[in-house]
Design an enzyme around this catalytic site. Structure first.
Site, PDB file in Angstrom:
ATOM      1  N   GLU A   1      41.353  53.707  28.278  1.00  0.00           N
ATOM      2  CA  GLU A   1      41.293  54.561  29.464  1.00  0.00           C
ATOM      3  C   GLU A   1      39.837  54.668  29.915  1.00  0.00           C
ATOM      4  OE1 GLU A   1      43.176  56.297  31.821  1.00  0.00           O
ATOM      5  OE2 GLU A   1      41.134  56.696  32.526  1.00  0.00           O
TER       6      GLU A   1
ATOM      7  N   LEU B   1      48.995  59.978  32.498  1.00  0.00           N
ATOM      8  CA  LEU B   1      50.345  60.454  32.187  1.00  0.00           C
ATOM      9  C   LEU B   1      51.249  59.358  31.605  1.00  0.00           C
ATOM     10  CD1 LEU B   1      52.576  62.635  32.452  1.00  0.00           C
ATOM     11  CD2 LEU B   1      52.983  61.764  34.757  1.00  0.00           C
TER      12      LEU B   1
ATOM     13  N   ASP C   1      52.572  54.485  38.465  1.00  0.00           N
ATOM     14  CA  ASP C   1      52.075  54.235  39.818  1.00  0.00           C
ATOM     15  C   ASP C   1      51.649  52.785  40.025  1.00  0.00           C
ATOM     16  OD1 ASP C   1      52.520  56.896  40.324  1.00  0.00           O
ATOM     17  OD2 ASP C   1      50.520  57.312  41.108  1.00  0.00           O
TER      18      ASP C   1
ATOM     19  N   GLN D   1      49.027  68.023  34.908  1.00  0.00           N
ATOM     20  CA  GLN D   1      48.582  66.944  34.010  1.00  0.00           C
ATOM     21  C   GLN D   1      47.435  67.437  33.122  1.00  0.00           C
ATOM     22  OE1 GLN D   1      49.713  63.541  37.218  1.00  0.00           O
ATOM     23  NE2 GLN D   1      48.310  62.854  35.657  1.00  0.00           N
TER      24      GLN D   1
ATOM     25  N   TYR E   1      55.606  74.736  50.877  1.00  0.00           N
ATOM     26  CA  TYR E   1      55.219  73.870  51.999  1.00  0.00           C
ATOM     27  C   TYR E   1      54.744  74.751  53.141  1.00  0.00           C
ATOM     28  CZ  TYR E   1      57.334  69.880  49.691  1.00  0.00           C
ATOM     29  OH  TYR E   1      57.614  68.880  48.795  1.00  0.00           O
TER      30      TYR E   1
END
Ligand SMILES: Cc1cc2nc3c(=O)[nH]c(=O)nc-3n(C[C@H](O)[C@H](O)[C@H](O)COP(=O)(O)OP(=O)(O)OC[C@H]3O[C@@H](n4cnc5c(N)ncnc54)[C@H](O)[C@@H]3O)c2cc1C
Length: 516
Positions: free
Chosen positions: A34, A14, A299, A114, A217
């Site tokens: 990648e 992403l 991340d 994604q 949830y």
């Protein structure tokens, strides 16, 4: 040296792909490596915020991303909590994720996985001439005063190659080998749950009872988790945060039993398990976002639990902040000092977002977790749209109050904030104020700001006079005032009123903003 590029991007998921699109838009030659053979095969991030869509809008991708999103989810769904899907509703965090925020942005919050998003980014990047290499791993690197030398290796055989780049962006994920090689530690709440995502097929149409639910949830005594369902309501995933049989493994029978428990259906209800992925819930921020010529983004720079859907969005905002700075430094429009503003601007807001994602995890999922020094919940809109940056790439107003966020409902137009969105008529076209951002700095003047636009023209700077009365209020300007908009649609400088010598004032502001 085998190959050269201005920027090497490590990781083409992403954040790496978004960096590639933005580098392509700025005409920066770059290489993306990648390790995987293609774009995402697991849905992962799905909630994308207005700011992210604004970023894709600036790259000409808003419509393509929205169309891909429509194929995957019924948009404008709810975020809520249940004991079981078939059972009791416990809380509604949103009835419709876009209700009440439509006027804040030219873009809506959307749901797209994604799997759906990355091919749109890949195709756009490829169309812009990006060199994207899948099944290619970066195995090591060194850096010096002038650049980075990295070794890349095709996974399917073939010789290693050495790549020389002026800068490197590490978008290589939560376990970031680049961050580790640089010895940059992570700090925060640490790892607090061993989680797993169960991808399943099951008919949930009746259980949804006509409700348009984007995130559900599940809160039962023995199970804390969340569901997302496909548009066809015959598949989805259950991301499991905690169970009371945590040592029980992830075999098919147990996973099917967990899905049935969360759905609230009988033991013989047909549930087919397609895949299970293990992941760790953590809330940590890297101690530094930069070392020399290497920048951490996504991340690699911050990890947070998925509560709030901030992780991927924060990574997209990182590279949006970084790429225009690299472009300007690389072609000499700005001095290298501009690059210092990346960490100064992004690290505080990322650390705040990490804490806020953790806050939401404690509130929605596991109130037994430590909450020492944990701030109360800040608004989603403030976090999504209201960052206040402070750095060398912002000339602050006098008397800065130190606020970290601003509510987009009540913008001040202070330097360091995103330009407030308004629909305006500009040269006969209806555009968003955000569309006025360019590849370099742009001057926006109030309705009577001719002296500013004339000064900008003398400096070779694009300039617009904005006649709309709403602009004056939103940007905190008199009609005779003006502001400088950065390429990321952040206000870099403003003069609320006319100035005696606009030429020198503007030249000085530009000098400061461009790190000279
Ligand atoms: C269940 C779940 C739900 C989530 N929901 C949301 C959500 O709704 N909204 C949101 O914004 N976020 C969400 N997130 C978070 C989001 O998925 C991540 O923040 C995002 O995917 C991070 O993207 P990235 O590109 O930084 O890292 P990654 O997606 O981890 O990509 C890093 C890439 O780098 C590659 N790589 C690593 N090292 C090398 C190397 N040496 N050479 C070549 N390639 C390398 C890897 O193969 C990988 O593809 C969710 C996460 C989870 C687990």
């Amino acid at each position: 040296m085998d190959e050269e590029a201005s920027v090497l991007v490590v990781g083409g998921s992403l954040v790496g792909l978004t960096a590639s699109v933005l580098l392509g838009r700025h005409g920066v030659p770059h290489l993306v490596v990648e390790r995987h053979r293609g774009t995402a095969i697991h849905p992962r991030a799905a909630a994308f915020h207005q700011r992210t869509l604004e970023i894709y809008r600036s790259a000409g991708l808003q419509a393509a991303v929205e169309q891909a999103a429509e194929r995957e989810f019924v948009q404008n769904g709810a975020i809520m909590a249940v004991d079981r899907l078939a059972g009791k509703e416990l809380a509604w965090f949103y009835r419709d994720v876009n209700h009440g925020v439509e006027h804040l942005s030219p873009a809506r919050r959307i749901f797209i996985t994604q799997i759906g998003l990355e091919p749109v980014l890949r195709d756009c990047a490829a169309g812009l001439g990006s060199d994207l290499r899948y099944a290619t791993e970066m195995t090591g690197f060194t850096q010096d005063e002038e650049g980075v030398t990295a070794v890349i290796r095709p996974r399917d055989g073939g010789a290693e190659r050495r790549v020389r780049a002026r800068y490197m962006i590490a978008a290589d994920g939560a376990h970031s080998p680049v961050r580790k090689a640089l010895g940059i530690p992570m700090a925060g709440r640490g790892d607090f749950a061993q989680c797993f995502t169960i991808y399943f097929r099951a008919d949930v149409r009746e259980l949804l009872r006509g409700r348009n639910l984007s995130v559900v949830y599940v809160n039962q005594p023995g199970l804390l988790a969340f569901f997302r369902f496909s548009i066809t309501a015959d598949a989805g995933f259950l991301a499991v945060f905690r169970t009371d049989d945590s040592g029980a493994g992830h075999d098919e029978a147990r996973c099917a039993a967990l899905v049935r428990a969360a759905l609230g259906v009988a033991d013989d209800y047909p549930v087919e398990i397609e895949n299970v992925q293990l992941w760790t819930a953590a809330a940590n921020t890297a101690a530094a976002f930069r070392q020399g010529r290497v920048f951490l983004a996504g991340d690699a720079a911050h990890v947070m639990p998925p509560t709030g859907g901030f992780g991927g969005n924060t990574g997209v905002a990182d590279v949006h902040n970084l790429v225009w700075k690299l472009a300007m430094v690389l072609d000499g429009r700005a001095g290298p000092a501009l690059l210092d503003s990346y960490e100064a601007e992004r690290r505080p807001i990322a650390a705040l977002t990490v804490e806020q994602a953790y806050r939401r995890y404690v509130d929605r999922v596991d109130p037994t977790l430590p909450a020492d020094g944990l701030e109360s919940t800040l608004s989603d809109t403030g976090l999504e749209l209201g960052a206040v940056y402070r750095s060398g790439a912002v000339v602050p107003d006098a008397g800065d109050d130190g606020a970290r966020l601003e509510e987009p409902e009540t913008p001040s137009g202070r330097p360091g904030t995103r330009l407030p969105h308004l629909w305006i008529d500009q040269d006969g076209a209806k555009v968003s104020t955000l569309d006025l951002a360019g590849e370099g700095f742009v001057l926006l003047a109030g309705a009577q700001g001719q002296a500013w636009t004339a000064a900008a023209e003398r400096l070779g700077l694009p300039a617009h006079r904005v006649q709309d009365a709403g602009f004056r209020a939103a940007a905190g300007l008199a009609d005779e005032g003006a502001l400088l908009l950065r390429p990321d649609a952040v206000i870099g400088w403003r003069s609320r009123t006319a100035a005696a010598d606009p030429d020198s004032m503007l030249a000085e502001a530009l000098r400061r903003l461009s790190g000279r």
